[in-house]
Design an enzyme around this catalytic site. Structure first.
Site, PDB file in Angstrom:
ATOM      1  N   TRP A 151      -0.663   1.648  -0.891  1.00 26.09           N
ATOM      2  CA  TRP A 151      -0.980   3.044  -1.525  1.00 26.09           C
ATOM      3  C   TRP A 151      -0.465   4.048  -1.507  1.00 26.09           C
ATOM      4  O   TRP A 151      -0.383   4.471  -1.890  1.00 26.09           O
ATOM      5  CB  TRP A 151      -2.134   3.132  -0.863  1.00 26.09           C
ATOM      6  CG  TRP A 151      -2.815   4.235  -1.760  1.00 26.09           C
ATOM      7  CD1 TRP A 151      -3.419   3.934  -2.937  1.00 26.09           C
ATOM      8  CD2 TRP A 151      -3.654   5.399  -1.201  1.00 26.09           C
ATOM      9  NE1 TRP A 151      -4.258   5.516  -3.736  1.00 26.09           N
ATOM     10  CE2 TRP A 151      -4.298   6.464  -2.221  1.00 26.09           C
ATOM     11  CE3 TRP A 151      -3.011   6.268  -0.037  1.00 26.09           C
ATOM     12  CZ2 TRP A 151      -4.733   7.611  -2.119  1.00 26.09           C
ATOM     13  CZ3 TRP A 151      -3.016   7.662   0.180  1.00 26.09           C
ATOM     14  CH2 TRP A 151      -4.050   8.387  -1.064  1.00 26.09           C
ATOM     15  N   HIS A 152       0.237   3.930   0.222  1.00 23.10           N
ATOM     16  CA  HIS A 152       0.550   6.081   0.559  1.00 23.10           C
ATOM     17  C   HIS A 152       2.196   5.681  -0.137  1.00 23.10           C
ATOM     18  O   HIS A 152       2.359   7.172  -0.435  1.00 23.10           O
ATOM     19  CB  HIS A 152       0.558   6.045   1.515  1.00 23.10           C
ATOM     20  CG  HIS A 152      -0.423   6.515   2.905  1.00 23.10           C
ATOM     21  ND1 HIS A 152      -1.381   4.830   2.982  1.00 23.10           N
ATOM     22  CD2 HIS A 152      -0.972   7.268   3.238  1.00 23.10           C
ATOM     23  CE1 HIS A 152      -2.287   5.797   3.306  1.00 23.10           C
ATOM     24  NE2 HIS A 152      -2.192   7.337   3.484  1.00 23.10           N
ATOM     25  N   GLY A 153       2.728   4.784  -0.564  1.00 17.20           N
ATOM     26  CA  GLY A 153       4.009   5.103  -1.329  1.00 17.20           C
ATOM     27  C   GLY A 153       4.473   3.803  -1.007  1.00 17.20           C
ATOM     28  O   GLY A 153       4.186   3.172  -0.867  1.00 17.20           O
ATOM     29  N   SER A 195      -3.219  -0.841   2.104  1.00 22.88           N
ATOM     30  CA  SER A 195      -3.600   0.392   2.037  1.00 22.88           C
ATOM     31  C   SER A 195      -1.862   1.457   2.299  1.00 22.88           C
ATOM     32  O   SER A 195      -1.940   2.689   1.691  1.00 22.88           O
ATOM     33  CB  SER A 195      -4.664   0.540   3.289  1.00 22.88           C
ATOM     34  OG  SER A 195      -4.357   1.846   4.230  1.00 22.88           O
ATOM     35  N   PHE A 248       1.657  11.447  -1.777  1.00 16.52           N
ATOM     36  CA  PHE A 248       0.795  10.247  -2.314  1.00 16.52           C
ATOM     37  C   PHE A 248      -0.122  10.121  -3.582  1.00 16.52           C
ATOM     38  O   PHE A 248      -0.482   9.296  -3.988  1.00 16.52           O
ATOM     39  CB  PHE A 248       0.258   9.596  -1.293  1.00 16.52           C
ATOM     40  CG  PHE A 248       0.511   9.666   0.214  1.00 16.52           C
ATOM     41  CD1 PHE A 248       2.039   9.388   0.252  1.00 16.52           C
ATOM     42  CD2 PHE A 248       0.161  10.034   1.244  1.00 16.52           C
ATOM     43  CE1 PHE A 248       2.675   9.115   1.395  1.00 16.52           C
ATOM     44  CE2 PHE A 248       1.136  10.479   2.103  1.00 16.52           C
ATOM     45  CZ  PHE A 248       2.107   9.805   2.789  1.00 16.52           C
TER      46      PHE A 248
END
Lengths: 479, 297
Positions: free
Chosen positions: A326-328, A323, A479
């Site tokens: 996933w943001h960066g 997770s 994102f």
């Protein structure tokens, strides 16, 4: 195109009128209008990246049909892997290519070797993580037999690129959104009215909270070495509200705009800062992403039903780290994920992570003292994770934390717009506390008409003023 | 029969939906119209239609009026930023030395407008034009928080449009809501959009607009038989150790050596205790410190 730009209301008004007055009698044309409008909406930013959406759409449309048509499990599996490879491949290249190259080079340098690094200037297409996950959920659900594929490509295109939620979610499931493109939509007056209110509420959160906090947060994070610890603490708190106002504001506008077109999207935020523990926070924050990871990653890994504690621990760590990633492509996001996992694990091990499924202080005006301290404790823990989320690098975050916990200079504040930010945040908290059982902050039918309209006027005036005064991008676009 | 019933139902539901749609649109339009009326009313009576003296940057309007006056006694015309205005206040210097100094926020383009106003109104055989400009004022590229109040409101008008290059027009269009200035109510209000700008006092650079209009001012003077000179005002000695290398490189790059030949060596460095901020002298010290004719004009 930004929701908080002058172009968006004009664009939306045109789409709305065509949608309900011109194409209302023909479902296919109505869906086609959504596709065209969505491509215009996305192409406004950079039309060249429309190719990626179209590629992803065509790929998953065909693979979805092929998976459902074959009876051989092995072939189904292969087709699913193709879908995963194409979607995650595109995402990996555009989002993570340079990160992996850099990390690889750093790893070798750490071992005393020196290798020449080469990175390429990859532009990150807006919203790529959102629509990739959306299309992936389609093929996975077909593979699992939970969903029948659509044969109508226009319908599928509308599902993938539906403009209100295309660039920053909520990440919709095909099981919820796709059937809505297959049904004749009728204009629902009450739903549209509620949608309009939700748009006003969302824009208020973005423009009056997030955009107000943004310059103060930037200033504090960029000059943390020269500021007293009390100010650094405020910087973390303000960022917590900046990101909440920004992202939940976007989701509200997306959900509200969809309601105006007769389409219901899933809830993405449920008053997360009133959570009593981390488990509850994650059931209320970015719900569409956390449930996506739960259904497509955590449960396939065995979830909490695995026998050994090690596997349980591993599954929780994986879901939070992925997770974060996933943001960066930055270690700060990974540490953000690890921290959240570490906060969550104790209650998970003690099987107390699902203690708070109800609304806090249900049927009461105020929380109990215990609940109040639980909320404050959870908020403080989350603020620490936000420092990693906001910082440029892990070193920056650690330095910030070190300065923040240095001997307190409690009442030393530089000349920033702290009072103004504090004022608006307090108003937000009061409204959200009162409305914590409702869908959003402006579900206010019970209030007399005159006062209601006065609230709409005030908020709309502030929104127009802020839009004319220049706008900032939404944080989650990156994102 | 069944077909007929279905059609009738669908017709009824369609007409109901249309009613709902029209009700929604009419209510929404009513809301927006009422909001527009309330906002216009509010702006007209409470926010807008102020006098020029009540506006932010009222000094600029005073300078514009002054630049359009016929002044036969004027021999030395001063233009410049707020530091120039501290040394030669445009309210006091109205004789042989005629001050049109105002503020850096009007940028070099604004200085050009003021100069052009004056030279067109006062055609002479000879005049001396002096630009008093602090080093940091040269960085103004019309992307400041103050640009809307100090430049767009007073200078984005038909009478000045012919003075603007494509570069200037492009910068103006980058200011959010710049077009609202066409409404007189907005023009005569204190409202302005917020522009994120970096105001680092140590950032010394020459903007493209400054380069373009510094040369334009010189050419204008040449056209009207006036000499043109650039002079440096005082600066706080906390900047004396700064590296002006990149600024000087830009001077060479743009071939501006003629204007800056004595600029750096003539900067008067004063102790920082005399300054109320990083640029301006404390008000009570101005006359004592600067005297009547600080630059010996």
């Amino acid at each position: 195109m930004l929701f908080n730009s002058l172009e968006f209301p004009i664009f939306f008004a045109v789409v709305f009128l065509l949608y309900w007055f011109v194409f209302q009698h023909n479902l296919k044309l109505q869906n086609l209008l959504i596709v065209v409008a969505s491509y215009v909406f996305y192409g406004w930013w950079d039309w060249r990246f429309l190719g990626l959406i179209i590629l992803s759409t065509i790929c998953d449309y065909s693979l979805g049909l092929m998976i459902s048509q074959t009876n051989y499990l092995r072939r189904k599996k292969t087709l699913l892997y193709v879908s995963l490879f194409v979607n995650l491949g595109i995402l990996g290249f555009f989002k993570y290519f340079n990160f992996f190259i850099d990390s690889f080079v750093n790893l070798f340098s750490f071992g005393g070797y020196s290798i020449e690094s080469w990175t390429i200037n990859v532009i990150l297409p807006v919203g790529i993580s959102f629509y990739t996950f959306q299309t992936l959920s389609y093929t996975i659900d077909i593979y699992r037999g939970k969903l029948k594929p659509t044969k109508d490509i226009i319908q599928f295109m509308a599902y993938v690129c539906f403009f209100p939620q295309l660039v920053a979610g909520p990440i919709e499931r095909a099981t919820n959104l796709l059937p809505q493109f297959n049904q004749k939509r009728t204009f629902d007056y009450l739903l549209a009215k509620d949608g309009l209110r939700q748009i006003i509420w969302g824009l208020s959160k973005k423009l009056l909270i997030a955009d107000l906090c943004a310059p103060v947060v930037d200033l504090i994070f960029n000059n943390y070495e020269n500021l007293p610890s009390s100010t650094l603490f405020l910087g973390a708190v303000f960022f917590a509200f900046q990101i909440y106002g920004d992202f939940s504001g976007y989701s509200d506008v997306a959900i509200g705009s969809s309601k105006l077109l007769g389409i219901r999207l899933m809830k993405n935020f449920d008053y997360p800062y009133f959570s009593r523990d981390i488990g509850e926070f994650w059931r209320r924050w970015h719900i569409s992403l956390s449930t996506w990871f739960r259904d497509y990653l955590y449960i396939p890994l065995g979830g909490s039903r695995v026998h050994s504690n090690y596997l349980k621990f591993r599954n929780v760590m994986i879901i939070f780290i992925v997770s974060g990633f996933w943001h960066g492509a930055n270690w700060t996001f990974i540490i953000w994920g690890v921290l959240n996992a570490l906060y969550f694990l104790p209650s998970f091990v003690m099987k107390r992570n699902r203690r708070y499924l109800n609304t806090v202080a249900e049927n009461n005006w105020l929380p109990s003292l215990k609940e109040f301290f639980q909320i404050i404790k959870t908020f403080c823990l989350i603020c620490i994770t936000w420092i990693f989320f906001r910082a440029e690098s892990v070193g920056h975050a650690l330095e910030y934390l070190k300065e923040m916990f240095s001997p307190l200079a409690l009442f030393e504040f530089p000349n920033l717009r702290i009072l103004e930010c504090g004022f608006y945040i307090t108003i937000l908290l009061i409204i959200e506390w009162i409305q914590r059982n409702k869908d959003h902050g402006l579900v206010i039918e019970a209030i007399p008409l005159l006062i209601r309209w006065l609230i709409y006027f005030l908020l709309t005036y502030q929104i127009i003023n802020a839009v004319l005064g220049g706008n900032q991008e939404f944080i989650y676009f990156q994102f | 029969m069944r077909f007929w019933v279905e059609t009738k139902n669908s017709f009824t539901s369609n007409s109901n939906m249309m009613k709902d749609l029209l009700r929604f649109i009419s209510r929404f339009s009513f809301f927006i119209l009422t909001l527009c009326c309330v906002v216009s009313f509010y702006f007209y009576f409470f926010v807008g239609n102020l006098s020029e003296e009540e506006l932010i940057g009222s000094g600029v309007y005073h300078t514009i009026r002054k630049s359009k006056k016929i002044e036969p006694k004027a021999e030395v015309i001063l233009i410049g930023d707020s530091i120039g205005n501290q040394i030669y206040n445009n309210k006091d210097y109205n004789d042989r030395i005629y001050s049109l100094c105002s503020n850096q926020a009007i940028s070099m383009v604004g200085q050009y407008n003021l100069l052009k106003n004056f030279l067109e109104t006062n055609k002479r055989d000879s005049l001396e034009v002096v630009l008093i400009y602090r080093l940091s004022s040269f960085r103004n590229d019309l992307r400041q928080n103050l640009t809307f109040n100090y430049f767009i409101k007073p200078f984005y008008k038909r009478e000045y449009l012919e003075n603007y290059s494509q570069n200037v027009l492009r910068q103006i269009k980058k200011i959010p809501g710049y077009w609202l200035v066409h409404s007189n109510t907005v023009r005569m209000s204190r409202w302005s959009p917020s522009v994120q700008s970096i105001n680092n006092p140590n950032n010394f650079r020459l903007s493209d607009i400054s380069v373009e209009y510094l040369i334009a001012c010189d050419k204008l003077c040449e056209k009207y038989n006036a000499s043109f000179k650039l002079v440096a005002p005082f600066m706080s000695n906390e900047f004396s150790m700064n590296d002006f290398g990149s600024f000087q490189e830009s001077i060479v790059k743009h071939n501006l050596q003629t204007y800056f030949s004595k600029y750096f060596q003539n900067i008067v460095w004063l102790d920082k205790k005399y300054f109320s901020d990083k640029s301006h002298i404390k008000k009570d010290l101005i006359s004592e410190l600067l005297g009547k004719n600080f630059l010996n004009l």
